[in-house]
Scaffold this active site. Structure first.
Site, short mmCIF file in Angstrom:
data_model
loop_
_atom_site.label_atom_id
_atom_site.label_comp_id
_atom_site.label_asym_id
_atom_site.label_seq_id
_atom_site.Cartn_x
_atom_site.Cartn_y
_atom_site.Cartn_z
N ASN A 159 1.07 3.84 2.58
CA ASN A 159 1.55 2.90 1.58
C ASN A 159 0.40 2.00 1.12
O ASN A 159 -0.09 1.17 1.90
CB ASN A 159 2.68 2.03 2.14
CG ASN A 159 3.11 0.96 1.13
OD1 ASN A 159 3.81 1.24 0.19
ND2 ASN A 159 2.66 -0.27 1.33
N GLU A 160 -0.05 2.18 -0.10
CA GLU A 160 -0.95 1.28 -0.84
C GLU A 160 -2.37 1.21 -0.32
O GLU A 160 -3.16 0.40 -0.83
CB GLU A 160 -0.35 -0.14 -0.94
CG GLU A 160 0.96 -0.17 -1.70
CD GLU A 160 1.48 -1.56 -2.01
OE1 GLU A 160 2.36 -1.67 -2.88
OE2 GLU A 160 0.99 -2.53 -1.38
N ASN A 161 -2.77 2.07 0.61
CA ASN A 161 -4.11 1.93 1.16
C ASN A 161 -5.19 2.54 0.28
O ASN A 161 -6.31 2.02 0.21
CB ASN A 161 -4.16 2.55 2.56
CG ASN A 161 -3.31 1.79 3.55
OD1 ASN A 161 -2.94 0.64 3.31
ND2 ASN A 161 -2.97 2.42 4.65
N GLY A 218 -5.50 -0.03 -2.26
CA GLY A 218 -6.16 -1.18 -1.69
C GLY A 218 -7.67 -1.02 -1.63
O GLY A 218 -8.43 -1.96 -1.91
N SER A 257 1.09 6.48 -1.63
CA SER A 257 1.87 5.87 -2.70
C SER A 257 1.36 4.45 -2.88
O SER A 257 1.41 3.66 -1.93
CB SER A 257 3.36 5.86 -2.35
OG SER A 257 4.14 5.33 -3.39
#
Length: 797
Positions: free
Chosen positions: A410-412, A415, A456
């Site tokens: 999730n979002e890494n 990021g 994602s």
């Protein structure tokens, strides 16, 4: 035959030199709560008073008896949270450093005191950080250095409650000759034939090594068997014309029992394994096209607009989540016309009861691997744990037909690109090797029947920005963080896997969680139960844009915050659904909460439905009628995700605030199955924004869409007038509200009538002379004035 004994009784927790009764499965917090040692962390600001628990070492003990009737005895922990040393009669059996995997220890011929010592997850995280070096994350807690539920350390919707304990079952397995160590059913469909390819690995005792064994499997009346002498074998079954498993709304969910037996050469049963499977195909179409790169689920050859919600652990103390609670929460999702649940990467791989319910309810499951919002070291000791954890859970979950996607994180990936990670990392590992290397390799090896996505959001490759809405999956957070919800309509993502808007929980939830507090948006308990950065500021700005901010009126602030949440999410879904098949799915952040809190959830921490839940039922229905604001005026959209053609007559009315009809038209329209019809509203029906006295209403087949050309605070809302009638009904009452004026977003907050009361609908807009019947359960009073006190509308009295 293998014997299994559950070890759930007779455990004690050592605390301050004393022994407290311990519940297994459970955790330190649940045991301390039961003993009255700590207060409920969900109430008031108690969270801060129990922070010490997560920084202490703890010890559990029981007595282990020996059973000599088999060649081998193994102690199996399905979940040790998280840093544990296991000792038997004072001698070490082994250790654990991962909450998310099974641990197995040989205890053959041994008995005596069994002790499980848990260290602080904080201490372990700091030990690993010292070995691997520091890495950036979005929160000030060290969750990426230990394989533990990340949100134990707090999140922007959750408390910091760092648990320890045996959070899943503990058992002793006694066996001889051989046992089933791993069973992997690869279930596929080819034409009219279902295929089950069983890949099986066994463990053997010394005496069982090299001896012939038989594997027998049965599914749908088909029986197959094979003999083998090594550790592994493959057995294939063909099922003629199986019924296909479908997501809800597309067909039924037939499930077939798959039974596997392991026998010795004489035909004596040694071990058995049983699961339910379903026959279906699933792919994700990620083909490039004129709009970018798609992301469309295809089940049994049918392209699907995914109507999804994000799932977080339903309790920050996950050992408390029962199969019944899973069933209730997931049934609530299905009742909101949801067909996909994404299990977010900062939580847990859920219990099998979760996936069983999804199998039966037709809820597709998108499963994140457990990485979220941080740069994760790829060195030892974490790398080996990550691989073992992934293997454990892929094998455990792959029989479930509801599972349709493995997702790396999730979002890494986003990021790394956008959150100023690259410079401080200075070339150090941060997780990319997991998401683009280790995890897809494990999925390809163990479960090649399912698609894998690296993350994602993810655009599919580094050729595009990871969160480019034109490619792959997209997270839309700029709107909540900085803009008006109308800005959801400025883009059309290919698949929006996260977006949302906050609102406070139900009033009864607040009263229980903040006992004795004089509720206000900025009262101490309200602020403590608001974990998002500037969360209340964003709530206030959302209300102010559309309504003006009510001063000194908490009840009205509470109602308007819930209205804005429902409207915001509806605005995004209506717009994106109207652009199917370019946009192929929305996954709302979020379905549920893990404690009482102001958050993005549709169901609050006490299990009460917010207005958002009822709004999801409307905007996720197979047939959706909407007026989508666009440049030049609203677009009328008929979205038909049902399997049959939608013939309807849409009545469009241009009205004034007092209900006078200025212009009316009836349009005979037809939307084929799984298609959208978009029409520009005729100019003569467009409401005049000047003066704020006109609006547009569309009605068809009991569905309604309303369009105001101005913000509500600029619209000439009449003082709401209505009549209320209450009639007794089985287990509750029926409330009938008859409008004498326009009633915009009328809401009955049933829990104001009684804490257990529920209403069968949320926000509804009535024109003068119309009525709505609201079924209330859990309240048998008949006082219309009590109902009036629980009714709210956008217009003020």
């Amino acid at each position: 035959m293998k014997d299994v004994t559950q070890l759930h009784e007779g455990w004690s927790l050592r605390h301050e030199g004393a022994s407290l009764p311990a519940q297994v499965p459970g955790c330190v917090h649940t045991d301390l709560l039961a003993a009255g040692v700590i207060p409920d962390p969900f109430l008031g600001r108690n969270e801060t008073e129990i922070a010490w628990v997560g920084r202490r070492a703890w010890s559990y003990g029981t007595e282990l008896a020996h059973d000599s009737g088999h060649e081998r005895s193994e102690l199996v922990f399905e979940g040790l949270d998280t840093v544990a040393e296991v000792l038997l009669d004072g001698a070490p059996l082994g250790s654990a450093r991962n909450m998310h995997r099974v641990h197995r220890f040989d205890v053959t011929g041994r008995s005596g005191p069994l002790e499980v010592r848990f260290g602080s997850a904080y201490d372990e995280a700091e030990r690993v950080r010292a070995l691997t070096g520091d890495r950036p994350n979005v929160y000030p807690e060290p969750f990426q250095y230990v394989r533990k539920m990340a949100c134990s350390f707090g999140w922007d919707w959750g408390p910091t409650v760092v648990t320890a304990g045996m959070w899943r079952p503990v058992r002793i397995e006694h066996w001889s000759t051989a046992r089933l160590a791993e069973v992997r059913p690869l279930v596929t469909v080819d034409g009219a034939t279902g295929h089950v390819e069983l890949r099986v690995r066994t463990a053997r005792t010394d005496s069982g090594a090299g001896r012939p064994l038989t594997l027998r499997a049965t599914v749908a009346g088909v029986v197959a068997e094979t003999s083998f002498e090594g550790a592994e074998t493959v057995l294939r079954l063909e099922v003629p014309e199986p019924e296909l498993w479908w997501p809800r709304g597309y067909g039924s969910q037939p499930l077939y029992g798959l039974d596997v037996e392991l026998l010795d050469g004489a035909g004596t049963p040694l071990d058995a394994w049983s699961r339910r499977i379903g026959f279906r195909t699933v792919t994700v179409d990620r083909s490039p096209d004129a709009h970018g790169t798609g992301f469309t689920f295809v089940v049994n050859g049918v392209r699907i607009f995914a109507r999804g919600v994000n799932w977080i652990p339903d309790d920050v103390l996950p050992s408390r989540i029962t199969p019944e609670r899973y069933r209730t929460r997931l049934a609530q999702a299905a009742d909101a016309n949801v067909d996909l649940v994404r299990i977010w990467g900062g939580g847990i791989y859920e219990d099998d009861a979760f996936y069983d319910a999804c199998d039966e309810l037709g809820l597709m499951v998108w499963q994140d691997f457990l990485f979220a919002c941080a740069a994760y070291p790829e060195e030892q000791p974490l790398r080996g744990e990550v691989e073992a954890e992934a293997r454990d859970n892929v094998v455990r979950l792959m029989p479930h037909p509801s599972l349709v996607l493995w997702n790396g994180n999730n979002e890494n990936l986003w990021g790394f690109r956008d959150w100023d990670w690259e410079e401080p990392l200075a070339g150090d590992s941060w997780g990319e090797g997991y998401y683009l290397g280790v995890l897809p390799r494990i999925v390809a090896e163990l479960d090649p029947t399912r698609p894998y996505a690296a993350g994602s959001p993810w655009s599919g490759s580094w050729d595009h920005h990871p969160n480019d809405p034109r490619h792959g999956t997209h997270h839309s957070w700029e709107v909540w963080n900085r803009r008006d919800y109308a800005d959801y309509r400025t883009e059309v993502p290919r698949f929006c896997s996260e977006f949302g808007w906050q609102a406070p929980p139900a009033i009864s939830t607040l009263r229980r969680a903040l006992p004795g507090e004089d509720l206000a948006p900025d009262s101490p308990g309200m602020l403590h139960h608001q974990k998002a950065e500037d969360g209340n500021g964003k709530l206030d700005r959302g209300i102010e844009r559309h309504f003006g901010l009510p001063e000194g009126d908490f009840d009205r602030w509470h109602y308007l915050a819930q209205v804005v949440q429902a409207r915001a999410v509806a605005a995004g879904i209506e717009h994106w659904r109207s652009h199917w098949p370019v946009c192929a799915g929305t996954v709302v952040w979020q379905l549920n909460d893990c404690w009482p809190v102001s958050s993005w959830a549709a169901i609050d921490g006490d299990g009460r439905l917010k207005p958002l839940h009822h709004e999801l039922r409307r905007v996720y229905a197979d047939r959706l009628l909407s007026l989508v604001p666009a440049e030049g005026g609203p677009v009328l959209a008929l979205d038909n995700q049902s399997g049959t053609t939608w013939h309807t007559t849409v009545t469009l009315r241009r009205l004034t605030a007092d209900g006078t009809v200025l212009k009316e038209a009836a349009l005979d329209l037809e939307a084929a199955a799984r298609t959208v019809v978009r029409l520009v509203v005729p100019a003569s029906l467009l409401p005049d924004a000047a003066g704020g006295k006109e609006f547009l209403v569309a009605d068809a087949d009991g569905l309604r869409a309303v369009h105001l050309p101005v913000y509500d605070k600029e619209f000439a809302h009449p003082a709401p007038a209505y009549d209320v009638r209450v009639e007794a009904a089985d287990g509750g009452a029926v409330v009938t509200v008859t409008a004498r004026t326009l009633l915009r977003d009328l809401l009955l907050q049933a829990d104001r009538l009684a804490p257990t009361a529920t209403a069968d609908r949320g926000l509804v807009t009535l024109l003068p002379g119309e009525e709505v019947r609201i079924a209330v359960r859990g309240w048998t009073g008949g006082d219309p004035e009590a109902v009036r006190a629980a009714l709210f509308t956008v217009g003020t009295v």
